[in-house]
Design an enzyme around this catalytic site. Structure first.
Site, PDB file in Angstrom:
ATOM      1  N   HIS A 305       0.849  -1.192   0.000  1.00 26.37           N
ATOM      2  CA  HIS A 305       0.000   0.000   0.000  1.00 26.37           C
ATOM      3  C   HIS A 305       0.877   1.232   0.000  1.00 26.37           C
ATOM      4  O   HIS A 305       1.940   1.226   0.630  1.00 26.37           O
ATOM      5  CB  HIS A 305      -0.902  -0.010   1.249  1.00 26.37           C
ATOM      6  CG  HIS A 305      -2.051   0.929   1.141  1.00 26.37           C
ATOM      7  ND1 HIS A 305      -1.954   2.254   1.468  1.00 26.37           N
ATOM      8  CD2 HIS A 305      -3.316   0.728   0.702  1.00 26.37           C
ATOM      9  CE1 HIS A 305      -3.121   2.828   1.253  1.00 26.37           C
ATOM     10  NE2 HIS A 305      -3.967   1.935   0.780  1.00 26.37           N
ATOM     11  N   ASP A 362      -8.015  -5.209   0.252  1.00 28.65           N
ATOM     12  CA  ASP A 362      -8.537  -5.966  -0.884  1.00 28.65           C
ATOM     13  C   ASP A 362      -8.138  -7.431  -0.878  1.00 28.65           C
ATOM     14  O   ASP A 362      -8.655  -8.210  -1.682  1.00 28.65           O
ATOM     15  CB  ASP A 362      -8.045  -5.333  -2.195  1.00 28.65           C
ATOM     16  CG  ASP A 362      -8.695  -4.008  -2.402  1.00 28.65           C
ATOM     17  OD1 ASP A 362      -9.879  -3.893  -2.054  1.00 28.65           O
ATOM     18  OD2 ASP A 362      -8.035  -3.078  -2.887  1.00 28.65           O
TER      19      ASP A 362
HETATM   20  N1  ACO Z   1       4.164  -7.542  -4.772  1.00 31.91           N
HETATM   21  C1  ACO Z   1       5.508  -7.542  -4.942  1.00 31.91           C
HETATM   22  N2  ACO Z   1       6.296  -6.460  -4.809  1.00 31.91           N
HETATM   23  C2  ACO Z   1       5.685  -5.291  -4.488  1.00 31.91           C
HETATM   24  C3  ACO Z   1       4.284  -5.214  -4.291  1.00 31.91           C
HETATM   25  C4  ACO Z   1       3.522  -6.396  -4.444  1.00 31.91           C
HETATM   26  N3  ACO Z   1       2.185  -6.373  -4.281  1.00 31.91           N
HETATM   27  N4  ACO Z   1       3.954  -3.936  -3.995  1.00 31.91           N
HETATM   28  C5  ACO Z   1       5.105  -3.247  -4.002  1.00 31.91           C
HETATM   29  N5  ACO Z   1       6.150  -4.059  -4.291  1.00 31.91           N
HETATM   30  C6  ACO Z   1       7.567  -3.685  -4.348  1.00 31.91           C
HETATM   31  C7  ACO Z   1       7.873  -2.946  -5.645  1.00 31.91           C
HETATM   32  O1  ACO Z   1       8.308  -3.817  -6.658  1.00 31.91           O
HETATM   33  C8  ACO Z   1       8.944  -1.982  -5.192  1.00 31.91           C
HETATM   34  O2  ACO Z   1      10.163  -2.685  -5.163  1.00 31.91           O
HETATM   35  P1  ACO Z   1      11.547  -1.926  -5.478  1.00 31.91           P
HETATM   36  O3  ACO Z   1      11.690  -0.858  -4.436  1.00 31.91           O
HETATM   37  O4  ACO Z   1      12.565  -3.002  -5.383  1.00 31.91           O
HETATM   38  O5  ACO Z   1      11.394  -1.359  -6.871  1.00 31.91           O
HETATM   39  C9  ACO Z   1       8.576  -1.634  -3.749  1.00 31.91           C
HETATM   40  O6  ACO Z   1       7.796  -2.758  -3.283  1.00 31.91           O
HETATM   41  C10 ACO Z   1       7.752  -0.363  -3.628  1.00 31.91           C
HETATM   42  O7  ACO Z   1       6.675  -0.439  -4.526  1.00 31.91           O
HETATM   43  P2  ACO Z   1       6.035   0.820  -5.234  1.00 31.91           P
HETATM   44  O8  ACO Z   1       5.219   0.349  -6.407  1.00 31.91           O
HETATM   45  O9  ACO Z   1       7.080   1.848  -5.479  1.00 31.91           O
HETATM   46  O10 ACO Z   1       5.079   1.340  -4.087  1.00 31.91           O
HETATM   47  P3  ACO Z   1       3.826   2.236  -4.272  1.00 31.91           P
HETATM   48  O11 ACO Z   1       3.586   2.877  -2.957  1.00 31.91           O
HETATM   49  O12 ACO Z   1       3.966   3.128  -5.454  1.00 31.91           O
HETATM   50  O13 ACO Z   1       2.681   1.162  -4.621  1.00 31.91           O
HETATM   51  C11 ACO Z   1       0.776  -0.205  -4.608  1.00 31.91           C
HETATM   52  C12 ACO Z   1       1.615   0.828  -3.831  1.00 31.91           C
HETATM   53  C13 ACO Z   1       0.371   0.339  -5.965  1.00 31.91           C
HETATM   54  C14 ACO Z   1      -0.499  -0.491  -3.832  1.00 31.91           C
HETATM   55  C15 ACO Z   1       1.612  -1.516  -4.764  1.00 31.91           C
HETATM   56  O14 ACO Z   1       1.965  -2.027  -3.511  1.00 31.91           O
HETATM   57  C16 ACO Z   1       0.883  -2.582  -5.599  1.00 31.91           C
HETATM   58  O15 ACO Z   1       0.931  -2.536  -6.831  1.00 31.91           O
HETATM   59  N6  ACO Z   1       0.180  -3.534  -4.913  1.00 31.91           N
HETATM   60  C17 ACO Z   1      -0.614  -4.513  -5.612  1.00 31.91           C
HETATM   61  C18 ACO Z   1      -1.943  -3.887  -6.021  1.00 31.91           C
HETATM   62  C19 ACO Z   1      -2.864  -3.661  -4.851  1.00 31.91           C
HETATM   63  O16 ACO Z   1      -3.068  -4.534  -4.028  1.00 31.91           O
HETATM   64  N7  ACO Z   1      -3.492  -2.473  -4.800  1.00 31.91           N
HETATM   65  C20 ACO Z   1      -4.482  -2.128  -3.779  1.00 31.91           C
HETATM   66  C21 ACO Z   1      -4.107  -0.908  -3.024  1.00 31.91           C
HETATM   67  S1  ACO Z   1      -5.275  -0.654  -1.739  1.00 31.91           S
HETATM   68  C22 ACO Z   1      -6.533   0.177  -2.446  1.00 31.91           C
HETATM   69  O17 ACO Z   1      -6.468   0.805  -3.486  1.00 31.91           O
HETATM   70  C23 ACO Z   1      -7.816   0.118  -1.715  1.00 31.91           C
END
Ligand code: ACO
Length: 427
Positions: A305, A362
């Protein structure tokens, strides 16, 4: 205002006020930065930017705290109702019994849709995604309810807000009915907000529909858990659309469009699809390895998140609700076992621990919704239904804010510098 922040830029030092809220991080008020220095700040994704002042919802992502008007989400989800939380978000305080009854009655008086909207639905293909239908129908409301589009009139703003909260279950249920080819059901105002939605979705005119109180409570709780969430992408979209003076129905349609994305509201659909794809616990390590692989775009859906770097407090309530619904409906879905084991393995894996990736709201919501009988395509529509109150409350707050301006971010330009046009025969 407590202190100031000094910023050294080539040739000068500038100083900006530090503003302190009631809780949470202070903010540096850089509104005069461009005027003082000719520079902008650069913050794609707004990871360090407070876009507005708000008194609605507070999140401490490190501690896993979510408060609505000061009340912890866990307490609201356990003890309150979606109608009460809606009143709280819109009006700032919990209602007394009389206020709650009046609010519930008011909402129930707006549940019907203009009859002509039924024809509007028939313009969509039957296999349209419910979110596509919701975007269209909610946007179209502005063509039907002209008497609540003057955003300068607080009374009209409140009527539009009540209409949106009240009509959203009808709109979502009709989107579902249309997709399965069953007749639309009119609302039944003798039922609760959530009970009425269940009946409009799963009832048929040929039979009486009896609302299951455990399912009603679980869904009402899911609505509470999704009611608002600070300045997330769809809420910021609603605010940005509203900042130009657009009418409330158009703004909420914009919010629905943003919510649809898999990184936001579409995640519960994506999470359940992923759990089905994993299928059995023995395949979990394979998917965890893929999520960790830098060369594989796969992510564990329902994990991670932008704000929570701790367990999402909403996920805790969700996990408990899955058990209640399964017990009541006598469901044993192997997907829940996959989810529990996936969560345990990920929480013990150094990759997820270091990156502070925890299950979000979620991760479990799809499992419950599926047990209740909703197809995956309806999940995000339900999220939109519940989030509408947050959107309208945030929109109302923005319009009432004397500091409100049209939202207009700037950019770091990296395109070509000025050059002369060359006629096509000379290129
Ligand atoms: N699985 C694996 N790796 C992940 C995940 C995941 N679900 N989420 C983040 N990471 C990793 C990224 O690859 C990144 O790694 P790095 O630093 O080595 O490049 C690091 O964690 C940070 O990730 P970002 O994408 O930069 O974090 P951001 O805050 O932008 O993203 C997000 C948050 C979009 C929710 C992300 O965690 C994701 O895509 N999760 C899956 C989708 C999801 O469940 N969304 C629901 C959000 S809750 C809502 O909207 C109600």
């Amino acid at each position: 205002m407590s202190d100031t922040a000094k910023l050294q830029v080539p040739g000068k030092e500038v100083e900006y006020p530090i503003l302190t809220g009631s809780t949470g991080p202070d903010v540096v008020d850089i509104r005069k930065l461009y005027a003082n220095t000719g520079m902008f700040t650069y913050d794609p994704g707004f990871t360090s930017t407070a876009s507005c002042e708000s008194g609605l919802t507070y999140i401490d992502g490190d501690e896993g705290i979510l408060l609505h008007r000061g009340y912890p989400i866990g307490q609201l989800a356990e003890e309150s109702s979606f109608m009460e939380v809606s009143y709280l978000l819109l009006n700032g305080e919990l209602p007394n019994k009389e206020e709650l009854d009046k609010f519930t009655y008011t909402i129930s008086r707006h549940t019907m849709l203009h009859e002509q909207l039924a024809t509007f639905y028939r313009g969509f293909r039957r296999d349209a995604h419910p979110m596509a239908v919701m975007c269209g129908v909610v946007g179209a409301l502005s063509a039907f309810y002209h008497d609540s589009t003057d955003i300068t009139d607080p009374k009209q703003r409140m009527i539009a807000s009540h209409r949106l909260i009240a009509k959203m279950p009808t709109i979502a249920a009709m989107a579902y009915k249309y997709s399965v080819g069953q007749p639309f059901l009119y609302p039944d105002n003798s039922l609760s907000y959530t009970g009425n939605f269940l009946r409009m979705t799963f009832g048929v005119p040929a039979e009486e529909y009896v609302v299951n109180p455990v399912v009603e409570k679980a869904l009402d709780r899911i609505f509470i858990l999704h009611a608002d969430h600070e300045q997330n992408a769809s809420t910021s979209t609603v605010r940005l659309a509203g900042s130009s003076g657009a009418n409330p129905f158009a703004c909420i349609a914009a919010g629905i469009a943003c919510l649809w994305g898999p990184a936001h509201g579409g995640a519960n659909e994506a999470a359940l699809n992923m759990l089905h794809e994993i299928g059995t616990p023995d395949r979990i390590p394979e998917f965890i390895a893929r999520a960790k692989d830098k060369n594989d775009p796969f992510r564990l859906m329902g994990f991670g998140h932008r704000v929570y770097k701790n367990y999402d407090p909403r996920a805790t309530v969700m996990q408990k609700t899955v058990r209640e619904v399964f017990k009541e409906l006598n469901v044993t879905d192997p997907v829940f076992e996959v989810a529990l084991q996936l969560e345990e393995m990920a929480l013990n894996d150094p990759y997820f621990v270091e990156k502070k990736l925890f299950p979000n709201v979620d991760f479990y919501s799809g499992i419950i919704l599926s047990a209740i009988g909703f197809p995956t395509t309806m999940f995000t529509a339900l999220f939109a239904l519940a989030r509408t109150v947050g959107w309208v409350a945030q929109w109302n707050e923005m319009i009432s804010d004397p500091d409100q301006k049209i939202g207009r971010p700037r950019q770091l330009y990296t395109g070509p510098v000025q050059r002369d046009y060359i006629p096509v025969d000379k290129r």
